[in-house]
Design a protein around this motif. Structure first.
Motif, PDB file in Angstrom:
ATOM      1  N   PHE A  10       0.633  -1.065   0.107  1.00 51.02           N
ATOM      2  CA  PHE A  10       0.073   0.066   0.094  1.00 51.02           C
ATOM      3  C   PHE A  10       0.853   1.301  -0.058  1.00 51.02           C
ATOM      4  O   PHE A  10       0.661   2.117  -0.821  1.00 51.02           O
ATOM      5  N   ASP A  11       1.918   1.256   1.008  1.00 53.68           N
ATOM      6  CA  ASP A  11       2.755   2.331   0.889  1.00 53.68           C
ATOM      7  C   ASP A  11       3.599   2.760  -0.479  1.00 53.68           C
ATOM      8  O   ASP A  11       3.622   3.730  -0.845  1.00 53.68           O
ATOM      9  N   ILE A  12       3.876   1.526  -1.378  1.00 46.19           N
ATOM     10  CA  ILE A  12       4.768   1.885  -2.509  1.00 46.19           C
ATOM     11  C   ILE A  12       3.515   2.458  -3.417  1.00 46.19           C
ATOM     12  O   ILE A  12       3.887   3.420  -4.341  1.00 46.19           O
ATOM     13  N   VAL A  13       2.338   1.703  -3.615  1.00 46.64           N
ATOM     14  CA  VAL A  13       1.395   2.241  -4.642  1.00 46.64           C
ATOM     15  C   VAL A  13       0.919   3.771  -4.480  1.00 46.64           C
ATOM     16  O   VAL A  13       0.911   4.547  -5.255  1.00 46.64           O
ATOM     17  N   VAL A  14       0.720   3.927  -3.219  1.00 50.72           N
ATOM     18  CA  VAL A  14       0.244   5.310  -2.633  1.00 50.72           C
ATOM     19  C   VAL A  14       1.457   6.348  -3.035  1.00 50.72           C
ATOM     20  O   VAL A  14       1.051   7.380  -3.413  1.00 50.72           O
ATOM     21  N   SER A  15       2.470   5.978  -2.636  1.00 52.68           N
ATOM     22  CA  SER A  15       3.871   6.798  -2.719  1.00 52.68           C
ATOM     23  C   SER A  15       4.000   7.059  -4.374  1.00 52.68           C
ATOM     24  O   SER A  15       4.165   8.353  -4.928  1.00 52.68           O
ATOM     25  N   LEU A  16       3.743   6.198  -5.157  1.00 50.87           N
ATOM     26  CA  LEU A  16       3.867   6.334  -6.680  1.00 50.87           C
ATOM     27  C   LEU A  16       3.184   7.417  -7.295  1.00 50.87           C
ATOM     28  O   LEU A  16       3.239   8.032  -7.944  1.00 50.87           O
ATOM     29  N   CYS A  17       1.755   7.035  -6.818  1.00 50.30           N
ATOM     30  CA  CYS A  17       0.683   7.905  -7.060  1.00 50.30           C
ATOM     31  C   CYS A  17       0.688   9.204  -6.806  1.00 50.30           C
ATOM     32  O   CYS A  17       0.636  10.137  -7.495  1.00 50.30           O
ATOM     33  N   ALA A  18       1.262   9.390  -5.575  1.00 50.94           N
ATOM     34  CA  ALA A  18       1.307  10.872  -4.938  1.00 50.94           C
ATOM     35  C   ALA A  18       2.517  11.699  -5.541  1.00 50.94           C
ATOM     36  O   ALA A  18       2.382  12.926  -5.846  1.00 50.94           O
ATOM     37  N   LEU A  19       3.473  10.725  -6.079  1.00 56.46           N
ATOM     38  CA  LEU A  19       4.806  11.388  -6.438  1.00 56.46           C
ATOM     39  C   LEU A  19       4.382  12.309  -7.940  1.00 56.46           C
ATOM     40  O   LEU A  19       5.201  13.047  -8.289  1.00 56.46           O
ATOM     41  N   VAL A  20       3.484  11.563  -8.440  1.00 51.25           N
ATOM     42  CA  VAL A  20       2.835  12.119  -9.863  1.00 51.25           C
ATOM     43  C   VAL A  20       2.550  13.489  -9.804  1.00 51.25           C
ATOM     44  O   VAL A  20       2.821  14.297 -10.474  1.00 51.25           O
ATOM     45  N   PHE A  21       2.067  13.935  -8.538  1.00 50.25           N
ATOM     46  CA  PHE A  21       1.762  15.201  -8.347  1.00 50.25           C
ATOM     47  C   PHE A  21       2.770  16.065  -7.475  1.00 50.25           C
ATOM     48  O   PHE A  21       2.958  17.359  -7.985  1.00 50.25           O
ATOM     49  N   VAL A  22       3.615  15.281  -6.749  1.00 52.85           N
ATOM     50  CA  VAL A  22       4.726  16.135  -6.046  1.00 52.85           C
ATOM     51  C   VAL A  22       5.945  16.559  -7.136  1.00 52.85           C
ATOM     52  O   VAL A  22       6.192  17.717  -6.908  1.00 52.85           O
ATOM     53  N   VAL A  23       6.007  15.994  -8.138  1.00 53.81           N
ATOM     54  CA  VAL A  23       6.958  16.597  -9.233  1.00 53.81           C
ATOM     55  C   VAL A  23       6.774  17.866  -9.886  1.00 53.81           C
ATOM     56  O   VAL A  23       7.523  18.661  -9.546  1.00 53.81           O
ATOM     57  N   PRO A  24       5.541  18.080 -10.174  1.00 55.76           N
ATOM     58  CA  PRO A  24       5.155  19.324 -10.758  1.00 55.76           C
ATOM     59  C   PRO A  24       5.108  20.482  -9.814  1.00 55.76           C
ATOM     60  O   PRO A  24       5.446  21.646  -9.954  1.00 55.76           O
ATOM     61  N   LEU A  25       4.371  20.118  -8.451  1.00 58.72           N
ATOM     62  CA  LEU A  25       4.404  21.067  -7.428  1.00 58.72           C
ATOM     63  C   LEU A  25       5.740  21.456  -7.117  1.00 58.72           C
ATOM     64  O   LEU A  25       5.774  22.590  -6.499  1.00 58.72           O
TER      65      LEU A  25
END
Length: 204
Positions: A10-25
């Motif tokens: 769960f940590d890995i999946v959520v992190s990968l999804c979140a980082l999609v938004f973190v990078v442009p932010l």
């Protein structure tokens, strides 16, 4: 243990999804951090103690002036207040925080880079909040118990009031989690933290 395997996946999946938004932010915040009082590095890193006493560096978006930790320790009166207030300064007495930094903290946006820590395995999405080495003294002879689990970006302490809950009550909340960790408890903590974030409760 099935719980730990599911938790890590769960940590890995959520992190990968979140980082999609973190990078442009991160790019947007970099632009803001290129001017005025905010000028300086985008990220702030601090040494924390993780599972089994292993140190690691936690990442946040920088909300304070450059060399904030050094300046805090140079001011003995301010540092004494910092320790007395459970290793945090009241927002109205913290000269280190920039104007933009106050927004990042109040909205909890400053915490988003911790998804890098979660992906690496230094942290989990849910678990006791990782502390600086000086704070371990608050746990006394129960420090090994506290450090027996992976620290988290969100935890029972945060779900119970975050910065409004001080030591020693904070210790009891974190250790309660260690004793009762389960998938269902993690889900409850996750939703309670999300509600707290939207209400900006205890965020400073």
């Amino acid at each position: 243990m099935i719980y730990l395997v599911v938790k890590r996946l769960f940590d890995i999946v959520v992190s990968l999804c979140a980082l999609v938004f973190v990078v442009p932010l991160t790019f947007v915040i970099w632009l803001v951090d290129s001017f005025g009082e905010n000028k300086g590095p985008v990220f702030y890193k601090q040494r924390r103690i993780g599972k089994d006493h292993r140190p690691f560096y936690i990442y946040k978006y920088r909300s304070m002036i450059v060399d904030a930790d050094k300046k805090l320790k140079e001011d003995k009166a301010l540092y004494a207040l910092y320790v007395k207030n459970s290793y945090k300064l009241p927002p109205d007495k913290d000269p280190r925080i920039t104007g933009f930094g106050r927004f990042l903290r109040k909205s909890s946006v400053d915490e988003l880079p911790q998804f890098f820590n979660i992906l690496k395995g230094d942290m989990s999405l849910i678990g006791p909040r990782p502390v600086v080495e000086e704070e371990l003294a608050q746990y006394g002879d129960r420090v090994d118990k506290f450090l027996s689990v992976t620290p988290g970006a969100m935890g029972y302490w945060q779900a119970s009031g975050r910065s409004t809950v001080h030591y020693p009550e904070r210790c009891e909340l974190e250790l309660y989690y260690v004793d009762h960790a389960s998938l269902w408890f993690d889900i409850k903590i996750l939703f309670r933290n999300i509600i707290s974030i939207f209400k900006t409760e205890g965020a400073y």
